[in-house]
Design a protein around this motif. Structure first.
Motif, PDB file in Angstrom:
ATOM      1  N   LYS A  68       0.852  -1.182   0.000  1.00  0.00           N
ATOM      2  CA  LYS A  68       0.000   0.000   0.000  1.00  0.00           C
ATOM      3  C   LYS A  68       0.892   1.238   0.000  1.00  0.00           C
ATOM      4  O   LYS A  68       1.797   1.361   0.822  1.00  0.00           O
ATOM      5  CB  LYS A  68      -0.917   0.002   1.218  1.00  0.00           C
ATOM      6  N   LEU A  69       0.620   2.154  -0.914  1.00  0.00           N
ATOM      7  CA  LEU A  69       1.386   3.389  -1.077  1.00  0.00           C
ATOM      8  C   LEU A  69       0.397   4.550  -1.082  1.00  0.00           C
ATOM      9  O   LEU A  69      -0.562   4.554  -1.863  1.00  0.00           O
ATOM     10  CB  LEU A  69       2.169   3.351  -2.392  1.00  0.00           C
ATOM     11  N   ILE A  70       0.606   5.537  -0.203  1.00  0.00           N
ATOM     12  CA  ILE A  70      -0.366   6.628  -0.150  1.00  0.00           C
ATOM     13  C   ILE A  70      -0.227   7.526  -1.366  1.00  0.00           C
ATOM     14  O   ILE A  70       0.792   7.538  -2.053  1.00  0.00           O
ATOM     15  CB  ILE A  70      -0.241   7.442   1.151  1.00  0.00           C
ATOM     16  N   HIS A  71      -1.282   8.314  -1.618  1.00  0.00           N
ATOM     17  CA  HIS A  71      -1.359   9.094  -2.842  1.00  0.00           C
ATOM     18  C   HIS A  71      -0.337  10.222  -2.912  1.00  0.00           C
ATOM     19  O   HIS A  71       0.196  10.529  -3.977  1.00  0.00           O
ATOM     20  CB  HIS A  71      -2.755   9.693  -3.002  1.00  0.00           C
ATOM     21  N   ASP A  72      -0.095  10.898  -1.798  1.00  0.00           N
ATOM     22  CA  ASP A  72       0.766  12.080  -1.841  1.00  0.00           C
ATOM     23  C   ASP A  72       1.457  12.248  -0.501  1.00  0.00           C
ATOM     24  O   ASP A  72       1.390  11.376   0.361  1.00  0.00           O
ATOM     25  CB  ASP A  72      -0.047  13.323  -2.210  1.00  0.00           C
ATOM     26  N   ILE A  76      -1.102  15.293   6.953  1.00  0.00           N
ATOM     27  CA  ILE A  76      -2.152  14.600   7.699  1.00  0.00           C
ATOM     28  C   ILE A  76      -2.263  13.155   7.239  1.00  0.00           C
ATOM     29  O   ILE A  76      -2.336  12.220   8.042  1.00  0.00           O
ATOM     30  CB  ILE A  76      -3.498  15.333   7.525  1.00  0.00           C
ATOM     31  N   ARG A  77      -2.220  12.965   5.901  1.00  0.00           N
ATOM     32  CA  ARG A  77      -2.325  11.609   5.373  1.00  0.00           C
ATOM     33  C   ARG A  77      -1.093  10.781   5.746  1.00  0.00           C
ATOM     34  O   ARG A  77      -1.197   9.603   6.070  1.00  0.00           O
ATOM     35  CB  ARG A  77      -2.505  11.654   3.857  1.00  0.00           C
ATOM     36  N   GLY A  82       1.132   6.412   8.919  1.00  0.00           N
ATOM     37  CA  GLY A  82       2.100   5.905   9.889  1.00  0.00           C
ATOM     38  C   GLY A  82       1.419   5.281  11.081  1.00  0.00           C
ATOM     39  O   GLY A  82       1.871   4.252  11.615  1.00  0.00           O
ATOM     40  N   ALA A  83       0.311   5.894  11.524  1.00  0.00           N
ATOM     41  CA  ALA A  83      -0.435   5.324  12.646  1.00  0.00           C
ATOM     42  C   ALA A  83      -1.035   3.974  12.274  1.00  0.00           C
ATOM     43  O   ALA A  83      -1.049   3.032  13.079  1.00  0.00           O
ATOM     44  CB  ALA A  83      -1.532   6.297  13.072  1.00  0.00           C
ATOM     45  N   THR A 186      -9.361  12.693  16.614  1.00  0.00           N
ATOM     46  CA  THR A 186     -10.614  12.774  15.885  1.00  0.00           C
ATOM     47  C   THR A 186     -10.350  12.510  14.414  1.00  0.00           C
ATOM     48  O   THR A 186      -9.245  12.682  13.914  1.00  0.00           O
ATOM     49  CB  THR A 186     -11.256  14.160  16.042  1.00  0.00           C
ATOM     50  N   VAL A 187     -11.402  12.100  13.704  1.00  0.00           N
ATOM     51  CA  VAL A 187     -11.280  11.772  12.289  1.00  0.00           C
ATOM     52  C   VAL A 187     -12.346  12.538  11.534  1.00  0.00           C
ATOM     53  O   VAL A 187     -13.483  12.645  11.985  1.00  0.00           O
ATOM     54  CB  VAL A 187     -11.462  10.250  12.067  1.00  0.00           C
TER      55      VAL A 187
END
Length: 743
Positions: A68-72, A76-77, A82-83, A186-187
């Protein structure tokens, strides 16, 4: 994670959150490296990132994974990703896809490599399965969620798309992308799926365990009707009662999806227990049925269903069996003829007290949902809650008693005996609250006394309980077995061991529940060991593990205890280090993830260390025996017989590794503890013999071995002593040969 084919991408579920816009970066080309992994093909893309099938390309070994690779590089992302990695790293459960590796791409985006699950979302494929199979899959899903909750992690986006069925048809929970430590950050409201989100989640309130319970209720509704429930404007649900023809299942889903969190199940285990009750034709807690309802369920129940009949006791301790099955007996006895009303009332009183304690424990779990996944912090929170209740005992004695029982039993079953005594001792001394609950708590207090070196106090309590139970309806029950087994262990007297054998064998003739039979076999093994029947003890331990392992909802804590006992029997009696290692590895792997750290994991480390020493793995033996000794001291004490047991193993590993100074410290402490507590010096003699031989004093070593050999009673009954004596004798003989010393 998943490799199900979906070229359209509209219903892909792998590691996807529901966070609005897809900010996809250009997809990676085949062969692009992410650490040691080479991309093979895209799997899915969602709000958080992209997922690729990849294979290890550095030649170290061959393995396919999902990366899994995040978009940018949005801060925050990145933080959220990382969490997610950290939370997955903290979990080890067969129902949760595990993390394998992680790192940062050359463009600065973080990635993680996950177990590649060959499977597809549970729906709609589960629709073709019989209802019973769908319910069993749901129970397995609850177990995975319970594991996450046990690590104090909330999923917060449970939905059928995040539940896969792998190639073997097993449930796998994925996508912890918006999960968090309970009570944590919070989310954004868009970062979850509104169709399964709890009302309080829709309002932007902090999520709790009950937030996930609500989503589980929606998934169960979907499994049974083909769709999640409709939602009202206030977030409440409208159940499809026309499709839910079973009133028990309707009641379960109604409770799980209640608008108010306090009206839902306290834990995922409690929800699973009610669903299992439907499978076993037992009454469910969600229905407040009367006597005819309960009696009807009892009549329909197959004999094997009794394995789960005390499910709420299991839920009370997070899946830990203590053999207190008053609730099951109450249900059975209440269904009997009016002539046995007195017997029924005896067990119903106990069941009522335990139900109050269960509710207290559920409240404690909700309080814990705001803490870190840390045993010490959890323990402090529980102690604070108990002190609040204890200080208010004059105004609310029943509540204080229920909380004292729940917290005291929690610590006792975790083998945190010092805290268990601190809670149970003052409560039982004052005697506030229901007498039935106090009587049950006395068993836990006695056990904690015994394993922490206060045998006299334990024996006094257990002898009183034995007399009382022999004269009432508890005679030869599972509860009576617990008492006589503890008494036999505390006294180590042959007559007490034989009495335990008699009571256990009588209980085995009438008890048909696999969950309890496993416990009885385990206790029988210990009692047979006490009279020197090593072959019979090993056979009983093997039967205990076999019986428990065949139970699909086996209590991991109880099974952990039986596996530790079997590991000891395989090592000390059969001299089979490999077999012992196998059992210890299971306890320290998936079982430890389920039950956490306690004195049993300490014993497992000790046994694994001794098995490694017997195989010549000196460094491994030293590490495991050190960890084991530390755990035993932490959860019992460093003056208990259990500590002497662990110290003997660690001293042998220290000597074998050439750390004679360290061994001297441990052996001297063993000798002091044995003298101070009036305990057998046999283990100290064997440890001292190894140390003396390594220092060149072969004559002194042989003298110590002779003293250990003279303790025939200890060698006949003590599980490790004869094997350790043989190992020590072999060590001394080898040292004598190496040093050229004759007989």
């Amino acid at each position: 994670m998943t490799t199900s084919d979906n070229s359209g991408g509209s219903d892909r579920t792998f590691m996807r959150t529901s966070a609005g816009v897809d900010r996809s970066a250009p997809p990676l080309a085949e062969g692009v490296r992410l650490g040691p992994w080479a991309v093979e093909a895209p799997i899915a893309s969602g709000g958080m990132g992209q997922v690729y099938r990849a294979r290890r390309a550095d030649g170290v070994y061959d393995q396919a994974v999902a990366v899994k690779l995040i978009h940018d590089n949005d801060p925050i992302r990145v933080d959220r990703f990382g969490a997610e990695r950290q939370r997955l790293a903290e979990m080890d459960h067969p129902g949760i896809a595990r993390i394998i590796d992680g790192g940062t791409h050359e463009d600065g985006r973080p990635w993680m490599a996950m177990e590649l699950v060959e499977g597809a979302p549970i729906m709609p494929q589960a629709s073709a399965l019989p209802r019973g199979e769908r319910l069993r899959l749901f129970v397995a899903l609850c177990a995975a969620v319970s594991h996450a909750h046990g690590r104090l992690v909330l999923h917060r986006d449970l939905k059928s798309q995040n539940v896969l069925l792998d190639a073997k048809g097993a449930v796998r929970l994925i996508d912890f992308g918006i999960a968090a430590l309970a009570g944590g950050e919070t989310v954004p409201s868009g970062s979850f799926t509104t169709s399964t989100a709890a009302p309080e989640q829709l309002r932007g309130e902090p999520p709790t365990v009950q937030t996930d319970i609500f989503a589980l209720g929606c998934i169960l509704h979907e499994l049974l009707t083909g769709a999640v429930p409709d939602r009202a404007e206030d977030g409440s649900v409208r159940l499809n009662s026309g499709a839910l023809t079973d009133p028990d299942l309707l009641a379960i889903i109604r409770r799980a999806t209640a608008t108010l969190p306090a009206d839902r199940y306290a834990t995922a285990d409690a929800l699973a227990d009610d669903v299992a009750a439907v499978l076993d034709h037992r009454p469910v807690a969600a229905r407040q049925g009367g006597t005819l309802y309960r009696a009807g369920k009892f009549v329909r129940r197959a004999p094997v269903a009794a394995a789960l009949a005390a499910a709420f006791v299991v839920a009370l301790v997070g899946g830990t069996l203590v053999s207190l099955n008053y609730a099951r007996q109450a249900e059975a006895e209440a269904a009997r003829a009016q002539s046995e009303l007195e017997r029924a009332e005896f067990f119903l009183d106990r069941a009522e007290a335990l139900n109050e304690a269960k509710d207290a424990y559920g409240d404690l779990l909700r309080r814990l949902s705001g803490s870190d996944a840390d045993v010490e912090r959890e323990s402090r929170i529980l102690m604070e809650r108990w002190r609040e209740a204890h200080d208010n005992r004059k105004n609310a004695p029943g509540t204080a008693a229920a909380i004292s029982y729940a917290v005291g039993m929690h610590f006792s079953m975790r083998r945190d005996n010092q805290r268990a005594i601190a809670v149970l001792e003052p409560w039982i001394a004052e005697g506030y609250g229901p007498k039935g609950l106090i009587d049950l708590a006395r068993v836990f207090l006695a056990n904690s006394y015994d394993v922490s070196g206060q045998s006299d106090k334990a024996i006094a309590i257990l002898e009183d309980l034995d007399r009382e139970m022999s004269a009432n309806f508890d005679a030869n029950s599972v509860n009576h077995v617990q008492v006589v087994s503890d008494l036999a262990m505390a006294t180590n007297a042959p007559e007490a061991q034989q009495r335990a054998i008699n009571v256990i064998e009588a209980a085995l003739k009438t008890e048909d529940a696999p969950h309890y039979r496993s416990f009885l076999w385990n206790q029988l093994g210990s009692a047979r060991l006490g009279v020197g029947d090593r072959i019979g003890a090993t056979a009983a331990y093997r039967e205990a593990v076999k019986t428990e392992a065949e139970n699909p909802l086996a209590d991991q804590a109880n099974l952990g205890t039986t596996r530790v006992n079997l590991a000891a029997a395989e090592l000390y009696f059969a001299d089979q280090p490999e077999a012992a290692l196998k059992q210890a590895d299971i306890v320290l792997g998936p079982m430890r993830a389920a039950i956490g750290e306690n004195v049993m994991t300490g014993f497992a480390h000790m046994l694994r260390g001794e098995a490694k020493l017997a195989r010549g793995d000196l460094a491994g033996a030293l590490a495991d025996t050190r960890i084991g000794l530390e755990m035993i001291a932490r959860y019992n004490s460093d003056t208990s017989p259990s500590w002497l047991n662990g110290a003997c193993a660690h001293a042998a590993a220290l000597v074998a590794n050439g750390d004679l100074a360290g061994a001297e410290v441990v052996v001297a402490r063993m000798e002091a503890v044995a003298k101070e507590k009036d305990l057998s010096p046999t283990m100290g003699e064997m440890a001292r013999a190894r140390l003396l031989a390594s220092r060149g004093d072969i004559a002194g070593a042989r003298k110590r071995l002779a003293l250990a050999r003279a303790n025939k009673a200890g060698l006949e009954r003590g599980m490790p002593n004869a094997w350790r004596l043989a190992q020590a004798e072999a060590w001394v003989a080898a040292e004598a040969k190496r040093q050229g010393v004759g007989r």
